[in-house]
Design a protein around this motif. Structure first.
Motif, short mmCIF file in Angstrom:
data_model
loop_
_atom_site.label_atom_id
_atom_site.label_comp_id
_atom_site.label_asym_id
_atom_site.label_seq_id
_atom_site.Cartn_x
_atom_site.Cartn_y
_atom_site.Cartn_z
N GLU A 124 0.87 -1.18 0.00
CA GLU A 124 0.00 0.00 0.00
C GLU A 124 0.90 1.23 0.00
OE1 GLU A 124 -2.90 0.04 3.09
OE2 GLU A 124 -3.46 -2.06 2.81
N VAL A 125 0.89 1.98 -1.09
CA VAL A 125 1.76 3.15 -1.24
C VAL A 125 0.95 4.42 -1.00
CG1 VAL A 125 3.31 4.42 -2.75
CG2 VAL A 125 3.23 1.91 -2.87
N GLY A 126 1.29 5.14 0.04
CA GLY A 126 0.70 6.45 0.28
C GLY A 126 1.60 7.52 -0.30
N VAL A 127 1.00 8.55 -0.88
CA VAL A 127 1.77 9.62 -1.52
C VAL A 127 1.44 10.92 -0.79
CG1 VAL A 127 2.20 10.89 -3.64
CG2 VAL A 127 1.75 8.44 -3.73
N SER A 128 2.43 11.44 -0.05
CA SER A 128 2.23 12.68 0.70
C SER A 128 3.57 13.26 1.07
CB SER A 128 1.40 12.44 1.96
OG SER A 128 2.14 11.70 2.91
N ASP A 129 3.56 14.54 1.45
CA ASP A 129 4.77 15.21 1.91
C ASP A 129 4.61 15.68 3.35
OD1 ASP A 129 7.08 15.30 0.49
OD2 ASP A 129 6.43 16.86 -0.88
N THR A 130 3.55 15.25 4.01
CA THR A 130 3.25 15.73 5.35
C THR A 130 3.80 14.78 6.40
OG1 THR A 130 1.11 14.61 5.27
CG2 THR A 130 1.17 16.91 4.58
N ASP A 131 3.90 15.28 7.63
CA ASP A 131 4.35 14.43 8.73
C ASP A 131 3.30 13.36 9.00
OD1 ASP A 131 6.79 15.62 9.27
OD2 ASP A 131 5.88 17.16 10.54
N ILE A 132 3.77 12.16 9.26
CA ILE A 132 2.89 11.03 9.54
C ILE A 132 3.32 10.40 10.86
CG2 ILE A 132 2.42 8.65 8.84
CD1 ILE A 132 2.15 9.54 6.04
N ASP A 133 2.34 10.11 11.70
CA ASP A 133 2.60 9.35 12.91
C ASP A 133 2.58 7.87 12.53
OD1 ASP A 133 2.35 7.87 15.34
OD2 ASP A 133 1.71 9.70 16.36
N LEU A 134 3.73 7.27 12.45
CA LEU A 134 3.81 5.91 11.91
C LEU A 134 2.98 4.92 12.71
CD1 LEU A 134 6.48 7.38 10.80
CD2 LEU A 134 7.29 5.08 10.37
N LEU A 135 2.90 5.11 14.02
CA LEU A 135 2.13 4.17 14.84
C LEU A 135 0.64 4.40 14.69
CD1 LEU A 135 4.21 3.99 18.14
CD2 LEU A 135 3.90 2.19 16.44
N SER A 136 0.18 5.64 14.88
CA SER A 136 -1.26 5.89 14.85
C SER A 136 -1.82 5.71 13.44
CB SER A 136 -1.57 7.30 15.36
OG SER A 136 -1.03 8.28 14.51
N ASP A 137 -1.02 5.96 12.41
CA ASP A 137 -1.49 5.75 11.03
C ASP A 137 -1.19 4.35 10.53
OD1 ASP A 137 -2.60 8.34 10.36
OD2 ASP A 137 -0.56 9.10 10.52
N ASN A 138 -0.60 3.53 11.39
CA ASN A 138 -0.33 2.13 11.06
C ASN A 138 0.50 2.00 9.79
OD1 ASN A 138 -0.51 -0.60 11.74
ND2 ASN A 138 -2.26 -0.94 10.41
N VAL A 139 1.52 2.86 9.66
CA VAL A 139 2.42 2.84 8.50
C VAL A 139 3.71 2.13 8.89
CG1 VAL A 139 3.74 4.28 6.91
CG2 VAL A 139 1.42 4.94 7.54
N ASP A 140 4.16 1.22 8.04
CA ASP A 140 5.36 0.46 8.36
C ASP A 140 6.63 1.28 8.19
OD1 ASP A 140 4.40 -2.42 8.87
OD2 ASP A 140 3.36 -1.88 7.04
N CYS A 141 6.69 2.10 7.13
CA CYS A 141 7.88 2.92 6.92
C CYS A 141 7.52 4.08 5.98
CB CYS A 141 9.04 2.10 6.35
SG CYS A 141 8.72 1.44 4.69
N VAL A 142 8.36 5.10 6.01
CA VAL A 142 8.19 6.25 5.12
C VAL A 142 9.53 6.57 4.48
CG1 VAL A 142 6.30 7.23 6.46
CG2 VAL A 142 8.64 7.98 6.92
N ILE A 143 9.49 7.22 3.33
CA ILE A 143 10.68 7.77 2.69
C ILE A 143 10.55 9.29 2.77
CG2 ILE A 143 12.02 7.99 0.56
CD1 ILE A 143 11.07 5.21 -0.22
N ARG A 144 11.50 9.94 3.44
CA ARG A 144 11.45 11.37 3.65
C ARG A 144 12.82 11.99 3.43
NH1 ARG A 144 6.84 10.76 3.15
NH2 ARG A 144 5.10 11.33 4.53
#
Length: 302
Positions: A124-144
């Protein structure tokens, strides 16, 4: 009560801060989430959460219970992963997030190789430039990109992005070609990138043989908060931009953009793959991390 499920639900409520958000991420009714947490509290004879109409906070006992049970859940994932041979055959859902330019110009074009290697991973690829709370948004990793503000996260440097200053030939025919960065202050239109995080304009930065400088005009006719939109605006002849080289180079090669001020470089921009320190490094996350490191190898000078 399904004791293990109740613990998992409780941990997700703590991480998200609301029963509704936890229910959405767990794909179950909110009433079921509430019931499981209530049954867990009754079983423990402890109040784990304080509830109000607006938010959920963790009690002192709840925080201690969360800290210990989340470690146990991660250990259980390790055990199940090894037993199911998930390390050698990664499978399951993997949720990642990255900026539009990184997704559209680097990751998505290269993704067929990842999907061929790991057909049992649902990405599941999310496309954004905003800050993400990896735990609360249940995201495994981000590229920043840029300097890291949260030192509690695990970050792997995957690239050093270079930038180029460029404009469309039609723009240069009308306004002329700058020979020095100082000319941009008064004689040219600049297409600025506006940060979604801070709403601030990013100045054009230049480093030459003798000194460095920043260019930021008093009046800004156009700014965008997405690099892909900035490229489109530049191709349309709306002004001069500093763009990541991986985006601009194909258009420079085709003549649709012209490279400007080649002896003045913008400092390189670090790019990181980031994940939480308490996130279980599953086989699928490890596979994606290794693939990302290989995919971005051409963008590393080291």
């Amino acid at each position: 009560m399904d004791h293990l499920l109740a613990i998992k639900v409780f941990c997700r409520v703590v991480e998200t801060g609301t029963f509704s958000r936890a229910a959405d991420l767990l794909d179950m009714p909110k009433s079921t989430v509430t019931k499981l947490v209530q049954e867990l509290e009754a079983h423990l004879r402890l109040k784990l959460l304080h509830r109000t109409t607006r938010r959920v906070t963790v009690t002192m006992e709840g925080a201690a219970y969360y800290e210990r049970t989340t470690k146990l859940l991660h250990e259980l994932e390790d055990i199940e992963s090894n037993i199911s041979n998930e390390q050698s055959t990664p499978r399951g859902r993997l949720k990642v997030d990255m900026a539009s330019a990184i997704a559209n110009f680097i990751v998505l074009p290269a993704l067929p190789s990842f999907m061929q290697l790991y057909p049992e991973i649902q990405l599941e690829v999310g496309v954004s430039d905003t800050d993400i709370d990896l735990l609360s948004d249940n995201v495994d990793c981000v590229i920043r990109g840029g300097e890291l503000s949260d030192t509690s996260l695990i970050a792997k440097r995957i690239a050093e992005l270079t930038f180029v200053t460029c404009a469309a030939p039609a723009y240069l025919q009308h306004f002329g070609t700058p020979q020095m960065p100082e000319e941009l202050s008064t004689k040219h239109r600049i297409i600025y990138y506006r940060s979604r995080k801070t709403n601030r304009l990013m100045p054009l930065r230049f480093s030459g043989a003798q000194h460095s400088m920043e260019i930021q005009q008093q009046s800004c006719p156009l700014s965008v908060n997405d690099s892909t939109a900035q490229l489109t605006a530049t191709l349309s002849g709306l002004g001069i931009s500093q763009l990541p080289q991986f985006m601009a180079q194909p258009y420079i090669d085709s003549g649709k953009l012209q490279l400007l001020l080649p002896h003045w470089q913008r400092p390189a921009f670090p790019l990181y793959l980031i994940y939480p320190p308490n996130r279980h490094l599953s086989g699928r996350l490890r596979a994606f991390t290794d693939w990302v490191m290989q995919t971005f190898q051409p963008y590393r000078p080291y």
